[in-house]
Write a protein that holds these residues in place. Sequence first.
Motif, PDB file in Angstrom:
ATOM      1  N   PHE A  73      14.927   3.832  17.140  1.00  0.00           N
ATOM      2  CA  PHE A  73      16.283   4.166  16.686  1.00  0.00           C
ATOM      3  C   PHE A  73      16.601   3.460  15.371  1.00  0.00           C
ATOM      4  O   PHE A  73      17.263   4.034  14.491  1.00  0.00           O
ATOM      5  CB  PHE A  73      17.315   3.793  17.749  1.00  0.00           C
ATOM      6  N   ALA A  74      16.121   2.220  15.232  1.00  0.00           N
ATOM      7  CA  ALA A  74      16.303   1.490  13.971  1.00  0.00           C
ATOM      8  C   ALA A  74      15.607   2.230  12.828  1.00  0.00           C
ATOM      9  O   ALA A  74      16.146   2.330  11.720  1.00  0.00           O
ATOM     10  CB  ALA A  74      15.760   0.073  14.094  1.00  0.00           C
ATOM     11  N   ILE A  75      14.406   2.759  13.111  1.00  0.00           N
ATOM     12  CA  ILE A  75      13.697   3.556  12.101  1.00  0.00           C
ATOM     13  C   ILE A  75      14.501   4.802  11.761  1.00  0.00           C
ATOM     14  O   ILE A  75      14.601   5.203  10.586  1.00  0.00           O
ATOM     15  CB  ILE A  75      12.293   3.940  12.606  1.00  0.00           C
ATOM     16  N   VAL A  80      17.972   7.796   7.968  1.00  0.00           N
ATOM     17  CA  VAL A  80      19.240   8.416   7.562  1.00  0.00           C
ATOM     18  C   VAL A  80      19.740   7.777   6.274  1.00  0.00           C
ATOM     19  O   VAL A  80      20.177   8.473   5.341  1.00  0.00           O
ATOM     20  CB  VAL A  80      20.294   8.278   8.675  1.00  0.00           C
ATOM     21  N   PHE A  81      19.669   6.444   6.205  1.00  0.00           N
ATOM     22  CA  PHE A  81      20.084   5.743   4.989  1.00  0.00           C
ATOM     23  C   PHE A  81      19.243   6.193   3.795  1.00  0.00           C
ATOM     24  O   PHE A  81      19.771   6.436   2.706  1.00  0.00           O
ATOM     25  CB  PHE A  81      19.943   4.233   5.179  1.00  0.00           C
ATOM     26  N   PHE A  82      17.929   6.287   4.016  1.00  0.00           N
ATOM     27  CA  PHE A  82      17.031   6.651   2.923  1.00  0.00           C
ATOM     28  C   PHE A  82      17.332   8.047   2.392  1.00  0.00           C
ATOM     29  O   PHE A  82      17.509   8.251   1.181  1.00  0.00           O
ATOM     30  CB  PHE A  82      15.576   6.572   3.380  1.00  0.00           C
ATOM     31  N   TYR A 108       7.643   0.794   4.126  1.00  0.00           N
ATOM     32  CA  TYR A 108       8.656  -0.140   4.620  1.00  0.00           C
ATOM     33  C   TYR A 108       8.730  -0.140   6.147  1.00  0.00           C
ATOM     34  O   TYR A 108       8.892  -1.196   6.768  1.00  0.00           O
ATOM     35  CB  TYR A 108      10.028   0.214   4.041  1.00  0.00           C
ATOM     36  N   ILE A 109       8.644   1.031   6.759  1.00  0.00           N
ATOM     37  CA  ILE A 109       8.806   1.088   8.220  1.00  0.00           C
ATOM     38  C   ILE A 109       7.501   0.798   8.961  1.00  0.00           C
ATOM     39  O   ILE A 109       7.499   0.699  10.195  1.00  0.00           O
ATOM     40  CB  ILE A 109       9.361   2.456   8.673  1.00  0.00           C
ATOM     41  N   PHE A 110       6.405   0.636   8.234  1.00  0.00           N
ATOM     42  CA  PHE A 110       5.104   0.416   8.875  1.00  0.00           C
ATOM     43  C   PHE A 110       5.109  -0.844   9.735  1.00  0.00           C
ATOM     44  O   PHE A 110       4.514  -0.881  10.811  1.00  0.00           O
ATOM     45  CB  PHE A 110       4.012   0.340   7.808  1.00  0.00           C
ATOM     46  N   ILE A 111       5.782  -1.898   9.283  1.00  0.00           N
ATOM     47  CA  ILE A 111       5.793  -3.160  10.026  1.00  0.00           C
ATOM     48  C   ILE A 111       6.438  -2.966  11.406  1.00  0.00           C
ATOM     49  O   ILE A 111       6.021  -3.600  12.388  1.00  0.00           O
ATOM     50  CB  ILE A 111       6.523  -4.266   9.224  1.00  0.00           C
ATOM     51  N   ILE A 112       7.431  -2.086  11.505  1.00  0.00           N
ATOM     52  CA  ILE A 112       8.095  -1.838  12.789  1.00  0.00           C
ATOM     53  C   ILE A 112       7.150  -1.092  13.726  1.00  0.00           C
ATOM     54  O   ILE A 112       7.047  -1.426  14.917  1.00  0.00           O
ATOM     55  CB  ILE A 112       9.395  -1.043  12.584  1.00  0.00           C
ATOM     56  N   LEU A 113       6.440  -0.106  13.207  1.00  0.00           N
ATOM     57  CA  LEU A 113       5.474   0.635  14.022  1.00  0.00           C
ATOM     58  C   LEU A 113       4.337  -0.276  14.482  1.00  0.00           C
ATOM     59  O   LEU A 113       3.875  -0.190  15.631  1.00  0.00           O
ATOM     60  CB  LEU A 113       4.906   1.808  13.225  1.00  0.00           C
ATOM     61  N   TYR A 338      17.053  -4.483   8.589  1.00  0.00           N
ATOM     62  CA  TYR A 338      15.613  -4.673   8.381  1.00  0.00           C
ATOM     63  C   TYR A 338      15.232  -6.141   8.540  1.00  0.00           C
ATOM     64  O   TYR A 338      14.248  -6.473   9.218  1.00  0.00           O
ATOM     65  CB  TYR A 338      15.242  -4.175   6.990  1.00  0.00           C
ATOM     66  N   LEU A 339      16.000  -7.032   7.938  1.00  0.00           N
ATOM     67  CA  LEU A 339      15.695  -8.464   8.024  1.00  0.00           C
ATOM     68  C   LEU A 339      15.901  -8.994   9.443  1.00  0.00           C
ATOM     69  O   LEU A 339      15.187  -9.905   9.882  1.00  0.00           O
ATOM     70  CB  LEU A 339      16.561  -9.249   7.033  1.00  0.00           C
TER      71      LEU A 339
END
Length: 404
Positions: A73-75, A80-82, A108-113, A338-339
């Motif tokens: 959901f954070a991704i 949406v922001f992007f 940017y989102i790779f670290i979350i995955l 993100y932080l």
Amino acid sequence: MKFIKKYTGYKLALLLFSVSLLIFFIVDGIYKIEVRGGFGNIRLGIIIKGIFELLFFLYALLYLNKQRIHLLFAIFVLSVFFFTGQFLLSKNMTDLHFGDNFSRFFKYIFIILLYIAASDILDSKQYPERLLKLYKSIIWFNGLIIIIAFLLSLKIFKTYAGPWRFGYNGLINAQNDSSYFFILALTTFYYRRFYLRHKEWTFWLVLITSLLVATKAVLLYIVLLLLFHVTQRVSIKKILIAGLSFAITGYFIFSSAINKILINAWENFQYTYEKKGLLFALLSGRNTFLQTKFIPLITQKWSWLNFFIGGQDVEKYYIEMGFFDLFLFFGLIGMLLYLYIFIKIYNRITFDYKLKLFFLLALLGIVGLSGHFFNSSIAVNYFIIFILINYSYQSEKYEAQAEN
């Protein structure tokens, strides 16, 4: 059934990280040899990284749970922001490079995955010993290449493509990726050597090759780590005796190499300082990006909504300073989200509190000044592997060995 799925998840996650670590290193090395050797310029790495990002995304969907729904959901929120930021920016830019921006978003989102898969390893009772062995093998292999390249002056393995800067980083292509690779390796084997009391030659290899890499970020981190070590673990008397003896002996043995590193670094710094000023020399010119890129973007291209959700064109307005780029990409709200996730990931490490705080501040300080961390697939992959091989079960294992 739940146990089987969890066990399979652990095995699959470990396989993904092991293969990605090895493949990223090999592909990065091949690309460097191609470019530096003049053999071509095939960007195979982009395809490989894209495949692994897809695999880690499919992993998250396959092993879906409440925690992963929150992260996905954070991704979604960042997405949406992007897209909204890109839409708003396109109204004031006729030449928006959406393809490049979209590619950077995935970095940017790779670290979350990666963390979604890593959580199965972290939550298990099994330490990833094979991942550690593979990590050490890559360090030794690349370290020996660096030493040989330094002794034989092999330009193809230099940190910098130009002839005016000293440094050898082996098969790692980008200087920024090599900085984070060695900063994370230094911290890992410093922790193992001085906290877990696990004596191994890898620490000394990493320390020596870190000096040979000779990027500002690595040299700065070595100084910070030395100061931390001195203040936390060494008495003043031992500092004076051991430090002076080590410095004199080391200088006589490695005087040629030390002179080459220090003189080259000083001459480059002095030249840049005289031509452009102190701040330009310290930040490698990134301070000028704030005047020529950051301010024009937010004052001329942004609407009020962009301040909260971002809107970046990396082709024209890339700052190369971590927090500025993060703010431009996701805005104030997106940057804080993100932080927050990044700190939650980092907190999985069970270092001693002082070491943990020191490393976090040092890393974020370097990221803030030099960037190329959050949006580097290679750097965040190294970071998550750093998390995996430095979590609690390693501490428990070696503390038990020390007691016996």
